[in-house]
Enzyme design. Structure first.
Site, short mmCIF file in Angstrom:
data_model
loop_
_atom_site.label_atom_id
_atom_site.label_comp_id
_atom_site.label_asym_id
_atom_site.label_seq_id
_atom_site.Cartn_x
_atom_site.Cartn_y
_atom_site.Cartn_z
N GLU A 175 -5.22 1.27 3.23
CA GLU A 175 -6.07 0.18 2.73
C GLU A 175 -5.87 0.03 1.24
OE1 GLU A 175 -10.38 0.07 3.91
OE2 GLU A 175 -10.66 -0.47 1.81
N GLU A 227 -13.17 6.32 4.58
CA GLU A 227 -13.41 6.68 3.18
C GLU A 227 -14.63 7.58 3.03
OE1 GLU A 227 -13.65 3.09 0.81
OE2 GLU A 227 -11.48 2.73 0.95
C1 DCB Z 1 -13.60 0.12 0.63
C2 DCB Z 1 -14.03 0.03 2.08
C3 DCB Z 1 -14.11 -1.36 2.60
C4 DCB Z 1 -14.60 -2.27 1.50
C5 DCB Z 1 -13.49 -2.29 0.47
C6 DCB Z 1 -13.83 -3.12 -0.75
O1 DCB Z 1 -14.75 0.51 -0.11
F1 DCB Z 1 -13.20 0.75 2.89
O2 DCB Z 1 -14.94 -1.38 3.74
O3 DCB Z 1 -14.81 -3.58 2.00
O4 DCB Z 1 -13.09 -1.01 0.06
O5 DCB Z 1 -14.98 -2.63 -1.37
C7 DCB Z 1 -15.99 -4.22 1.59
C8 DCB Z 1 -15.86 -5.67 2.02
C9 DCB Z 1 -17.16 -6.40 1.78
C10 DCB Z 1 -18.30 -5.64 2.45
C11 DCB Z 1 -18.33 -4.21 1.98
C12 DCB Z 1 -19.40 -3.36 2.66
O6 DCB Z 1 -14.79 -6.27 1.32
O7 DCB Z 1 -17.08 -7.72 2.28
O8 DCB Z 1 -19.53 -6.28 2.14
O9 DCB Z 1 -17.08 -3.60 2.26
O10 DCB Z 1 -19.15 -3.27 4.02
C13 DCB Z 1 -14.62 1.06 -1.38
C14 DCB Z 1 -13.43 1.46 -1.91
C15 DCB Z 1 -13.37 2.05 -3.18
C16 DCB Z 1 -14.53 2.23 -3.91
C17 DCB Z 1 -15.75 1.82 -3.41
C18 DCB Z 1 -15.81 1.22 -2.15
N1 DCB Z 1 -14.47 2.80 -5.19
N2 DCB Z 1 -17.08 0.80 -1.64
O11 DCB Z 1 -13.42 3.27 -5.64
O12 DCB Z 1 -15.53 2.84 -5.90
O13 DCB Z 1 -18.09 1.13 -2.29
O14 DCB Z 1 -17.20 0.12 -0.63
#
Ligand code: DCB
Length: 393
Positions: free
Chosen positions: A319, A231
């Site tokens: 994902e 991402e």
């Molecule tokens: C994505 C990432 C993934 C993340 C998930 C949920 O990030 F590919 O690594 O996973 O979506 O946010 C989360 C885990 C947590 C962990 C965190 C940091 O579930 O346990 O603490 O990663 O490693 C996204 C996807 C979309 C957006 C933002 C994020 N968005 N983000 O649209 O704003 O900021 O991580």
């Protein structure tokens, strides 16, 4: 060319249009390069360039010699795809698995099997291997396959204590998980999980070395798909960062693996597929990832998928989650159902986030679930029950 094919000639008018950067070539080499293209010794990079000033990898040099030897023997030039390997005896064939479907190919926008029939892959993504690697164990992967998945995604974080801080350990974990998926006849995504490091160009050399090694290791295995940048996010552009990164890594992978499916991300956490649709990467068997979280993203992103498909861009949802975009909140099962029905109607493959027992709503397992399975309904979270119930459309 002088040593192996001294008689070979290439017609300027026929060959030079194949070489995007022909103007960068020193005139002394025109004849040899035109002859090399005409006799199938050189095909150039997937983007059509020859890169006359670049160095060759050993693998590229070997391919050139092999092609020249084949041309000399009057045989059709390689790369001719190697025959699909029969599964190792230890592989347990599964419905919808790689032993049944072989090398994947992208036909139009549709992921297809070796026979050219449409195929849909559905399964689970690991969480970060550096934190929840125990849920990417052979037992966990077998348990996921037993629940009906034909896909597993190995999320190897680069930042946050992942590959960039402990490359040897993370590479070993990722390869072990890929091997376990292969042994279970699953297709498997090897994911270079950039996130806090939002610009893939920041570590392009590390990525190139990693994918060169992995594409070499799995060159004969039809199971493996390469996701080259999870991402991209933050101050990153498609034309200036992600596309050039993808061109570089695609050519690195293609030097070893001529046809494995490669998944390409886009800015805004792999939501900006409209930018890729307007300016796609050259090459075959390339797909573009769209990531969504049902509590955050809806009709607008679905509209982007339809627009992209209409422009001929192949889409893969590598994902998605039932939660909000931060991995918690909800779960939003009604919205998730709309999403999955939408994907099913279009034959789009998906991977759910994530297979672990972290106490967050996107985790598919409840805290304390046994890492090696087997799991029954009591071990699955609300999100896990929903996702697992949708492995078969
Ligand atoms: C994505 C990432 C993934 C993340 C998930 C949920 O990030 F590919 O690594 O996973 O979506 O946010 C989360 C885990 C947590 C962990 C965190 C940091 O579930 O346990 O603490 O990663 O490693 C996204 C996807 C979309 C957006 C933002 C994020 N968005 N983000 O649209 O704003 O900021 O991580």
């Amino acid at each position: 060319m002088k040593a192996l094919l001294p008689q070979a000639r290439g017609d300027y008018a026929a060959q030079s249009p194949k070489i995007k950067d022909f103007s960068a070539l020193d005139g002394r080499y025109y004849d040899a390069v035109l002859a090399a293209y005409a006799s199938g010794v050189v095909h150039g990079d997937p983007d059509g360039s020859f890169r006359p000033k670049d160095t060759l990898s050993r693998a590229e040099a070997c391919t050139l010699f092999q092609n020249a030897a084949k041309a000399q023997a009057g045989q059709p030039p390689v790369p001719s795809p190697p025959p699909a390997p029969s599964p190792a005896p230890s592989v347990q064939p599964r419905q919808g698995g790689a032993s049944q479907n072989g090398w994947l190919q992208v036909k139009g926008t549709q992921l297809s099997n070796a026979a050219g029939e449409p195929i849909v892959l559905r399964g689970m993504s690991s969480h970060g291997l550096q934190w929840y690697g125990q849920f990417a164990s052979p037992g966990a992967i077998a348990a996921t396959a037993d629940c009906g998945a034909n896909l597993f995604r190995v999320a190897m974080y680069t930042g946050e204590g992942g590959y960039l801080s402990q490359p040897a350990a993370m590479k070993a974990k990722a390869a072990a998980a890929v091997d376990a998926a292969i042994a279970n006849d699953l297709y498997v995504i090897l994911d270079w999980h950039i996130l806090s490091d939002g610009n893939p160009m920041a570590h392009v050399e590390e990525a190139a070395a990693f994918f060169a090694e992995m594409a070499q290791r799995y060159r004969d295995v039809p199971n493996v798909l390469y996701e080259i940048c999870n991402e991209p996010n933050g101050n990153v552009s498609w034309a200036g960062d992600v596309k050039p990164y993808a061109q570089r890594i695609v050519s690195v992978i293609r030097a070893h693996s001529p046809k494995a499916v490669i998944l390409i991300g886009s800015p805004t956490w792999s939501q900006d597929i409209h930018l890729a649709a307007a300016d796609p990467v050259a090459g075959d068997n390339l797909m573009y990832t769209l990531h969504f979280y049902a509590g955050t993203h809806g009709a607008e992103l679905r509209g982007r998928i339809d627009d992209a498909l209409a422009k001929g861009l192949p889409i893969f949802v590598s994902e998605w989650g039932t939660s909000r975009a931060d991995g918690s909140g909800g779960v939003f099962l009604q919205q998730a159902e709309v999403w999955l029905d939408f994907l099913d109607a279009r034959g789009i493959s998906w991977c759910g986030w994530s297979l672990c027992d972290k106490s967050e709503s996107s985790a598919a397992l409840r805290p304390g679930a046994p890492p090696d399975g087997p799991w029954d309904q009591s071990h699955l979270s609300e999100s896990g029950r929903f996702m697992f119930s949708r492995f078969h459309s």
